[in-house]
Design a protein around this motif. Structure first.
Motif, PDB file in Angstrom:
ATOM      1  N   PRO A 234      90.088 -32.628 113.791  1.00  0.00           N
ATOM      2  CA  PRO A 234      89.386 -31.382 114.100  1.00  0.00           C
ATOM      3  C   PRO A 234      88.216 -31.568 115.067  1.00  0.00           C
ATOM      4  O   PRO A 234      87.699 -30.594 115.605  1.00  0.00           O
ATOM      5  CB  PRO A 234      88.877 -30.914 112.727  1.00  0.00           C
ATOM      6  N   SER A 235      87.832 -32.814 115.298  1.00  0.00           N
ATOM      7  CA  SER A 235      86.713 -33.102 116.204  1.00  0.00           C
ATOM      8  C   SER A 235      87.170 -33.391 117.625  1.00  0.00           C
ATOM      9  O   SER A 235      86.361 -33.834 118.446  1.00  0.00           O
ATOM     10  CB  SER A 235      85.902 -34.292 115.666  1.00  0.00           C
ATOM     11  N   GLU A 236      88.447 -33.140 117.938  1.00  0.00           N
ATOM     12  CA  GLU A 236      88.970 -33.495 119.257  1.00  0.00           C
ATOM     13  C   GLU A 236      88.225 -32.761 120.381  1.00  0.00           C
ATOM     14  O   GLU A 236      87.768 -33.387 121.348  1.00  0.00           O
ATOM     15  CB  GLU A 236      90.466 -33.188 119.326  1.00  0.00           C
ATOM     16  N   ILE A 237      88.092 -31.450 120.279  1.00  0.00           N
ATOM     17  CA  ILE A 237      87.402 -30.694 121.336  1.00  0.00           C
ATOM     18  C   ILE A 237      85.926 -31.071 121.411  1.00  0.00           C
ATOM     19  O   ILE A 237      85.401 -31.330 122.512  1.00  0.00           O
ATOM     20  CB  ILE A 237      87.591 -29.178 121.140  1.00  0.00           C
ATOM     21  N   PRO A 238      85.182 -31.115 120.295  1.00  0.00           N
ATOM     22  CA  PRO A 238      83.788 -31.584 120.390  1.00  0.00           C
ATOM     23  C   PRO A 238      83.681 -32.985 121.000  1.00  0.00           C
ATOM     24  O   PRO A 238      82.757 -33.260 121.778  1.00  0.00           O
ATOM     25  CB  PRO A 238      83.306 -31.566 118.941  1.00  0.00           C
ATOM     26  N   ARG A 239      84.618 -33.846 120.670  1.00  0.00           N
ATOM     27  CA  ARG A 239      84.591 -35.197 121.244  1.00  0.00           C
ATOM     28  C   ARG A 239      84.806 -35.135 122.754  1.00  0.00           C
ATOM     29  O   ARG A 239      84.155 -35.845 123.529  1.00  0.00           O
ATOM     30  CB  ARG A 239      85.669 -36.056 120.590  1.00  0.00           C
ATOM     31  N   GLN A 240      85.719 -34.270 123.214  1.00  0.00           N
ATOM     32  CA  GLN A 240      85.950 -34.132 124.654  1.00  0.00           C
ATOM     33  C   GLN A 240      84.717 -33.594 125.356  1.00  0.00           C
ATOM     34  O   GLN A 240      84.367 -34.042 126.460  1.00  0.00           O
ATOM     35  CB  GLN A 240      87.154 -33.226 124.897  1.00  0.00           C
ATOM     36  N   ILE A 241      84.035 -32.640 124.736  1.00  0.00           N
ATOM     37  CA  ILE A 241      82.829 -32.089 125.352  1.00  0.00           C
ATOM     38  C   ILE A 241      81.763 -33.177 125.477  1.00  0.00           C
ATOM     39  O   ILE A 241      81.100 -33.306 126.522  1.00  0.00           O
ATOM     40  CB  ILE A 241      82.309 -30.891 124.537  1.00  0.00           C
ATOM     41  N   ARG A 242      81.574 -33.961 124.443  1.00  0.00           N
ATOM     42  CA  ARG A 242      80.591 -35.047 124.517  1.00  0.00           C
ATOM     43  C   ARG A 242      80.991 -36.079 125.567  1.00  0.00           C
ATOM     44  O   ARG A 242      80.133 -36.613 126.283  1.00  0.00           O
ATOM     45  CB  ARG A 242      80.434 -35.701 123.143  1.00  0.00           C
ATOM     46  N   PHE A 243      82.269 -36.365 125.651  1.00  0.00           N
ATOM     47  CA  PHE A 243      82.773 -37.293 126.666  1.00  0.00           C
ATOM     48  C   PHE A 243      82.501 -36.739 128.065  1.00  0.00           C
ATOM     49  O   PHE A 243      82.095 -37.475 128.974  1.00  0.00           O
ATOM     50  CB  PHE A 243      84.269 -37.503 126.436  1.00  0.00           C
ATOM     51  N   ASP A 244      82.700 -35.435 128.251  1.00  0.00           N
ATOM     52  CA  ASP A 244      82.406 -34.796 129.537  1.00  0.00           C
ATOM     53  C   ASP A 244      80.924 -34.926 129.888  1.00  0.00           C
ATOM     54  O   ASP A 244      80.561 -35.216 131.034  1.00  0.00           O
ATOM     55  CB  ASP A 244      82.772 -33.312 129.493  1.00  0.00           C
ATOM     56  N   ARG A 245      80.078 -34.709 128.902  1.00  0.00           N
ATOM     57  CA  ARG A 245      78.635 -34.742 129.163  1.00  0.00           C
ATOM     58  C   ARG A 245      78.131 -36.139 129.501  1.00  0.00           C
ATOM     59  O   ARG A 245      77.068 -36.283 130.124  1.00  0.00           O
ATOM     60  CB  ARG A 245      77.875 -34.169 127.967  1.00  0.00           C
ATOM     61  N   ASN A 246      78.862 -37.140 129.096  1.00  0.00           N
ATOM     62  CA  ASN A 246      78.484 -38.506 129.440  1.00  0.00           C
ATOM     63  C   ASN A 246      78.914 -38.894 130.847  1.00  0.00           C
ATOM     64  O   ASN A 246      78.604 -39.992 131.299  1.00  0.00           O
ATOM     65  CB  ASN A 246      79.084 -39.494 128.429  1.00  0.00           C
ATOM     66  N   ASN A 247      79.641 -38.005 131.512  1.00  0.00           N
ATOM     67  CA  ASN A 247      80.101 -38.269 132.880  1.00  0.00           C
ATOM     68  C   ASN A 247      79.384 -37.296 133.812  1.00  0.00           C
ATOM     69  O   ASN A 247      79.662 -36.094 133.787  1.00  0.00           O
ATOM     70  CB  ASN A 247      81.618 -38.072 132.970  1.00  0.00           C
TER      71      ASN A 247
END
Length: 788
Positions: A338-351
């Motif tokens: 269930p954390s897939e989308i939040p994880r993607q958003i955090r991954f985006d913010r690190n780039n």
């Protein structure tokens, strides 16, 4: 030295943690609103205009609450239009008949632009450039549809019809459609999705050989020619947009894999080879402003988000354009994590090469799949954001707003208001505004970079902030200007807002007697109040016996009904604004003059074997002059179930005759006098005699059950039956698939038994709806289908 290294590491860790915990100030947060097949909006082409408008308002409100700042609104699905067009007919998905305008008339695109601006949102008009019919023959096309005006422009493969991308006249036609919208509507962007040449299994083979022969443009390889057909259209549209409104953004959302095997380890359909979509060429040619590849996969596997996102980010960044990856919100329910989308958003913010994200699709936000919407609203998107600047368009900042003040606005509420900024050196003025709120007056320019200080983004020159975090105040506000490219001005003057004065109660006067069953409570307008909280209680201390406690009242009055008769009520009001909350007024009291709630006497509740000719009795109600009796065969007292409805009864009994045998009957009574009508009694029920003489066990069910509605499908009415073995507080509610409540059939205490309620859906659109029964801790839900 070791101590210094530890200190520096701790400082770096804390800084990194803070940067992750506070959402970025600049970030695109967009959602696609799909209209084809009524995916997101409207719920049905047959839905009344008022319903369509309210559905869109509700959807935008939901997205605004969830932190979304950009709407990608589909206005052309199959060479049709969700707006007034001279080129394409009105959409079948809007009115249920292609070519038929909405009635009463409205322009959905114009309406959506206005509603988005009210919320400070951008709106990008989403077009499908080539698709003619997604399923040929699914409905009747209009006489002015391109398939009938220019059948020679259309290619059909299986059930799919699309415009031939190799025809110059097709490119001109599509460009004219988009130029028309950009020139006439105040859209912020133009957007294409991933549909160019058809996907497998409907891939093009030799259907365009003749077009290739007629218009080769020097190409000898038909595949390269097809890719160039798309590239030419995109460049032509970009030039067209630049010629009329250069600030309008142009973005495309291609399939998420450019080529199979790129980057290494990625496998899947090749957009470059299979559907002739060369996104890298668009970037090289600077034909677009942003790219949103549909990265609709989780981390890991052959379509690893962790590999695709950095590759696309590097490719877009190298060509000095913006990258906003597309996220599969609709797939959350199917993913294990269930954390897939939040994880993607955090991954985006690190780039730093990623400027935000776009979610497919809007309707899923209200469904809160696996709690992800809550995660966005309460964490990742908890503060407002503004879009990144596209520095190839414009980098000149607008001037700040002038004369920020707090005053009573035209609607009677107090709010922030400011004057238009002076024209900037490039001729621009403000297009939107950012409102910042602070606890102290010592505001520095650097404080504006913290998204936690953003209160709102406004599309107009006024704002009503509402209740602040602390009631004591004061609070301090500044406003900045945003031009169309989101260049931000310096801040306005700093404005202090103090809490408003205490309201003064006006009517009814204190100690008033014989108040009618409907009373309008009134109070004076305290200077610079924005809204009010009203409390009504049977207790002078307001610590118990509360009848009403409501906030957010914008008027200086409130209409009150449903009170009990012969009862003393106490009431008080406080006021609030952006600076804080006042104390409550000194309480007033009044006594109602109409009769109190009536009480039934006989036959007792749940009594079986009542004769079909019987007498109903109730207790004398103080102050009553007459009574009204209702007797029905269903608990909701729907019109077609009422057996007796009689007013003006002067006695406390009433004889009824020829009731239906072996049937449940429900009854209630209320008292009336010159000051109004009292509350109805509690509902009692009885069952008439069974002429068979057999023991009737049906009146008291043995288990909790909710039956399937009948008929189903239905139009416009259906019956919902249920049984409860024990008495309890019962609700029966109807919901749409967004989870929004649209009707309440039961809300009150019911005795054990079997019940049937009628649901009339005359005022809602066709579709699937849910009905949910809840009795104390027990609940059950079922689906039903409304077909009009």
């Amino acid at each position: 030295m070791r101590k210094l290294i530890i200190t520096l590491f701790s400082l770096f860790f804390i800084t990194s943690l803070y940067s992750q915990s506070v959402p970025p100030k600049r970030e695109m947060r967009a959602a696609w609103i799909a209209t084809v097949t009524n995916l997101d909006w409207p719920s049905s082409g047959s839905a009344p205009v008022a319903v369509q408008k309210q559905e869109l308002i509700n959807l935008l409100d939901e997205l605004d609450r969830d932190g979304i700042n950009t709407i990608i609104f589909q206005i052309r699905t199959e060479c049709d239009a969700f707006y007034s067009s001279a080129y394409d007919p009105w959409s079948y998905w809007l009115t249920g008949s292609q070519g038929t305008a909405p009635y009463p008339y409205y322009d959905p695109l114009e309406f959506a632009v206005e509603e988005a601006r009210k919320r400070g949102m951008e709106l990008h008009a989403w077009f499908n450039p080539y698709r003619v019919e997604r399923s040929a023959g699914n409905y009747t096309t209009a006489p002015n549809h391109v398939s009938k005006l220019h059948p020679d422009w259309v290619i059909q493969i299986g059930n799919i019809k699309f415009l031939d991308p190799g025809l110059p006249m097709v490119r001109d036609y599509v460009t004219s459609v988009i130029y028309d919208v950009v020139s006439r509507y105040d859209v912020d962007g133009v957007h294409f999705d991933d549909y160019f040449y058809p996907y497998p299994p409907d891939q093009i083979t030799n259907q365009d050989n003749q077009t290739f022969a007629n218009y080769p443009r020097g190409f000898t390889n038909i595949k390269e020619w097809r890719r160039d057909n798309v590239n030419l259209l995109i460049a032509q549209i970009n030039n067209s947009i630049q010629s009329v409104k250069p600030w309008v953004k142009f973005g495309i959302s291609p399939f998420g894999i450019w080529k199979n095997g790129v980057p290494q380890g990625i496998t899947g359909l090749s957009a470059y080879d299979d559907i002739y979509c060369d996104a890298i060429a668009w970037l090289h040619n600077r034909s677009i402003d942003y790219l949103t590849p549909q990265l609709y996969w989780p981390f890991g596997g052959g379509q690893d988000y962790g590999k695709l996102q950095p590759w696309w980010a590097d490719s877009v960044y190298a060509n000095q354009r913006h990258f906003y990856p597309g996220h599969a919100y609709y797939r959350i329910v199917n993913w294990a994590n269930p954390s897939e989308i939040p994880r993607q958003i955090r991954f985006d913010r690190n780039n730093p090469k990623v400027g935000g994200g776009v979610f497919f699709r809007a309707k899923n936000f209200g469904e809160n799949p696996k709690g992800v919407t809550d995660s966005l609203r309460n964490n990742l998107y908890r503060y407002k954001s503004i879009l990144p600047v596209m520095n190839w368009k414009d980098v000149i900042k607008p001037n700040p707003p002038r004369n920020l003040k707090f005053e009573r606005l035209a609607n009677g509420q107090a709010g922030l208001k400011w004057d238009v900024p002076l024209i900037a050196s490039d001729g621009d003025t403000a297009n939107r505004y950012v409102i910042y709120r602070f606890n102290t007056p010592n505001i520095q320019s650097s404080d504006l970079e913290n998204s936690a200080n953003i209160f709102d983004v406004a599309g107009y020159r006024e704002n009503i902030p509402g209740e602040p975090p602390s009631p004591t105040g004061p609070y301090y506000f500044v406003v900045t200007s945003l031009d169309r490219n989101y260049n931000e001005s310096t801040m306005s003057n700093i404005l202090q807002v103090n809490p408003p004065p205490v309201p003064v109660l006006v009517f009814p006067q204190n100690n008033a007697a014989n108040i009618l069953d409907t009373v309008i409570l009134k109070w004076n307008y305290p200077e610079l109040a924005s809204s009010y909280r009203l409390q009504i209680s049977r207790s002078a201390t307001f610590d118990s016996l509360m009848f009403l406690d409501v906030s957010g009242i914008s008027d200086t009055f409130k209409v009150i009904t449903e009170m009990d008769g012969f009862t003393k009520y106490y009431w008080r009001v406080n006021s609030l604004n952006a600076g804080g909350v006042s104390n409550f007024s000194a309480p007033f009291n009044f006594t109602t003059g109409f009769p109190p709630k009536s009480m039934l006497a006989a036959p007792l509740n749940n009594t079986p074997n009542i004769p079909v000719d019987t007498v109903l009795y109730w207790h004398k109600t103080p102050g009553a002059e007459t009574y009204r009796l209702l007797l029905a065969r269903s608990l909701d007292f729907s019109q077609n179930s009422i057996v007796v409805d009689v007013s003006g009864i002067v006695d406390t009994s009433y004889a009824v005759y020829d009731l239906r045998e072996n049937a449940l009957h429900f009854w209630k009574v209320r008292a009336e006098n010159e000051y109004g009508t009292g509350l109805y009694s509690d509902i009692w029920r009885f069952k008439t005699v069974n002429p068979s003489g057999l023991e009737d066990e049906g009146i008291m069910p043995q288990e909790f059950s909710l039956e399937q509605n009948y008929p189903n499908p239905f139009n416009p009415s259906t019956n919902i039956r249920f049984s409860i073995p024990n008495s309890g507080y019962t609700t029966l509610k109807i919901y749409n698939l967004l989870g929004q409540e649209i009707a309440e059939l039961v809300n009150g205490f019911l005795s054990a038994g079997s019940y049937s309620f009628e649901f009339n859906a005359s005022d809602i659109a066709s579709g699937i709806y849910l009905y949910r029964l809840k009795v104390d801790d027990l609940s059950a839900s079922k689906k039903m289908l409304l077909v009009k």
